[in-house]
Scaffold this motif. Structure first.
Motif, PDB file in Angstrom:
ATOM      1  N   ALA A  16      39.211  44.745  35.497  1.00 22.72           N
ATOM      2  CA  ALA A  16      38.963  45.977  36.253  1.00 22.72           C
ATOM      3  C   ALA A  16      37.491  46.385  36.341  1.00 22.72           C
ATOM      4  O   ALA A  16      37.045  46.837  37.403  1.00 22.72           O
ATOM      5  N   PRO A  43      45.244  42.740  33.551  1.00 26.02           N
ATOM      6  CA  PRO A  43      44.358  43.218  34.608  1.00 26.02           C
ATOM      7  C   PRO A  43      43.238  44.134  34.130  1.00 26.02           C
ATOM      8  O   PRO A  43      42.158  44.156  34.727  1.00 26.02           O
ATOM      9  N   ALA A  44      43.459  44.864  33.056  1.00 25.90           N
ATOM     10  CA  ALA A  44      42.426  45.780  32.555  1.00 25.90           C
ATOM     11  C   ALA A  44      41.145  45.045  32.180  1.00 25.90           C
ATOM     12  O   ALA A  44      40.050  45.620  32.246  1.00 25.90           O
ATOM     13  N   GLY A  90      43.637  37.971  35.031  1.00 28.04           N
ATOM     14  CA  GLY A  90      43.993  39.231  35.657  1.00 28.04           C
ATOM     15  C   GLY A  90      45.489  39.403  35.860  1.00 28.04           C
ATOM     16  O   GLY A  90      46.016  40.521  35.809  1.00 28.04           O
ATOM     17  N   LEU A 116      35.319  44.913  39.560  1.00 30.59           N
ATOM     18  CA  LEU A 116      35.800  44.984  40.942  1.00 30.59           C
ATOM     19  C   LEU A 116      34.683  44.769  41.954  1.00 30.59           C
ATOM     20  O   LEU A 116      34.842  44.007  42.917  1.00 30.59           O
ATOM     21  N   ILE A 175      43.982  43.498  40.144  1.00 28.20           N
ATOM     22  CA  ILE A 175      43.536  44.776  39.577  1.00 28.20           C
ATOM     23  C   ILE A 175      43.692  45.937  40.562  1.00 28.20           C
ATOM     24  O   ILE A 175      43.160  47.025  40.342  1.00 28.20           O
ATOM     25  N   THR A 176      44.422  45.704  41.649  1.00 27.03           N
ATOM     26  CA  THR A 176      44.576  46.742  42.670  1.00 27.03           C
ATOM     27  C   THR A 176      45.200  48.020  42.114  1.00 27.03           C
ATOM     28  O   THR A 176      44.745  49.128  42.426  1.00 27.03           O
ATOM     29  N   THR A 177      46.224  47.895  41.312  1.00 26.27           N
ATOM     30  CA  THR A 177      46.874  49.091  40.771  1.00 26.27           C
ATOM     31  C   THR A 177      45.942  49.847  39.834  1.00 26.27           C
ATOM     32  O   THR A 177      45.898  51.081  39.851  1.00 26.27           O
ATOM     33  N   GLU A 178      45.178  49.103  39.023  1.00 21.59           N
ATOM     34  CA  GLU A 178      44.251  49.734  38.076  1.00 21.59           C
ATOM     35  C   GLU A 178      43.080  50.416  38.778  1.00 21.59           C
ATOM     36  O   GLU A 178      42.570  51.430  38.308  1.00 21.59           O
ATOM     37  N   LYS A 179      42.645  49.865  39.886  1.00 22.62           N
ATOM     38  CA  LYS A 179      41.454  50.380  40.591  1.00 22.62           C
ATOM     39  C   LYS A 179      41.812  50.787  42.014  1.00 22.62           C
ATOM     40  O   LYS A 179      41.063  50.542  42.962  1.00 22.62           O
ATOM     41  N   SER A 180      42.962  51.427  42.174  1.00 23.56           N
ATOM     42  CA  SER A 180      43.509  51.681  43.506  1.00 23.56           C
ATOM     43  C   SER A 180      42.569  52.477  44.409  1.00 23.56           C
ATOM     44  O   SER A 180      42.432  52.161  45.594  1.00 23.56           O
TER      45      SER A 180
END
Length: 209
Positions: A69, A65-66, A61, A72, A97-102
């Motif tokens: 994702a 990170p994708a 990740g 999650l 993955i916080t930015t991808e799945k904010s």
């Protein structure tokens, strides 16, 4: 081809190098099948395999990170694990993955906060990092800042210098006075002089002096 033989425990290794190398390989190949296989073994009967798999996953990740994702909800569920290694490993995976799945991470903050409050120091470290990532996104900044201050008010004194430094690195000018006030109130809680000096340095930076 299964990735299990490449895990550290399968090679009877006690270091993490095989797991890190596997993560680098999976990230470079964008190997979704390998990630899926690792996810299925987070509930393996072998604790060693569980631990290796979560290590490889959050290391993957960090690089891609994708790939993580889509999982999650699985990582959020992992926060309920009685195995401390799996719990903080789940939080580390969420961090990547916080930015991808904010949006979804933001909605799950209550669960994440509850896990951080009762979890290990490493669990809390990763939760603070998640908050700071969300803070950088305008849609969540105000709410997340309130939660961040609550965490700083209650954090272990030993961890406070690191959290203060991390927060100061991204703080918006309008929020700096509240952060400064929170740190000022916590300063007497810090017994070790070297750690107190680190917080004082952050406070000086926040005042612009």
């Amino acid at each position: 081809m299964t990735v299990l033989p490449l895990l550290a425990s399968a090679q009877q290794r006690r270091d993490e190098i095989p797991n890190q190398e596997l993560a680098q390989s999976i990230a470079a190949r964008k190997d979704n099948a390998a990630v899926k296989e690792l996810m299925t073994h987070l509930t393996d009967k072998s604790k060693d395999i569980q631990h290796d798999c979560i290590k490889v996953l959050y290391e993957t990740g960090e690089l891609a990170p994708a790939l993580l994702a889509p999982y999650l909800s699985d990582f959020i569920a992992l926060l309920q694990s009685r195995d401390n290694r799996m719990q903080w490993g789940g939080m580390a995976a969420i961090r990547t993955i916080t930015t991808e799945k904010s949006g979804e991470v933001y909605k799950a903050l209550g669960k994440l906060a509850a896990s951080a409050d009762k979890g290990s120091v490493i669990t809390k470290d990763n939760f603070i990092a998640i908050l700071l990532k969300l803070y950088l996104l305008p849609a969540y900044a105000a709410d997340v800042f309130t939660l961040l201050l609550e965490q700083l008010q209650a954090s272990p004194a030993n961890q406070l210098p690191m959290y203060a430094e991390q927060a100061a690195a991204v703080i918006k000018p309008a929020d700096a006075p509240q952060l400064l006030d929170t740190l000022r109130k916590r300063l007497p809680d810090i017994e070790k002089d070297s750690k107190k000096k680190r917080v004082e340095k952050v406070m000086k930076k926040l005042t612009g002096k």
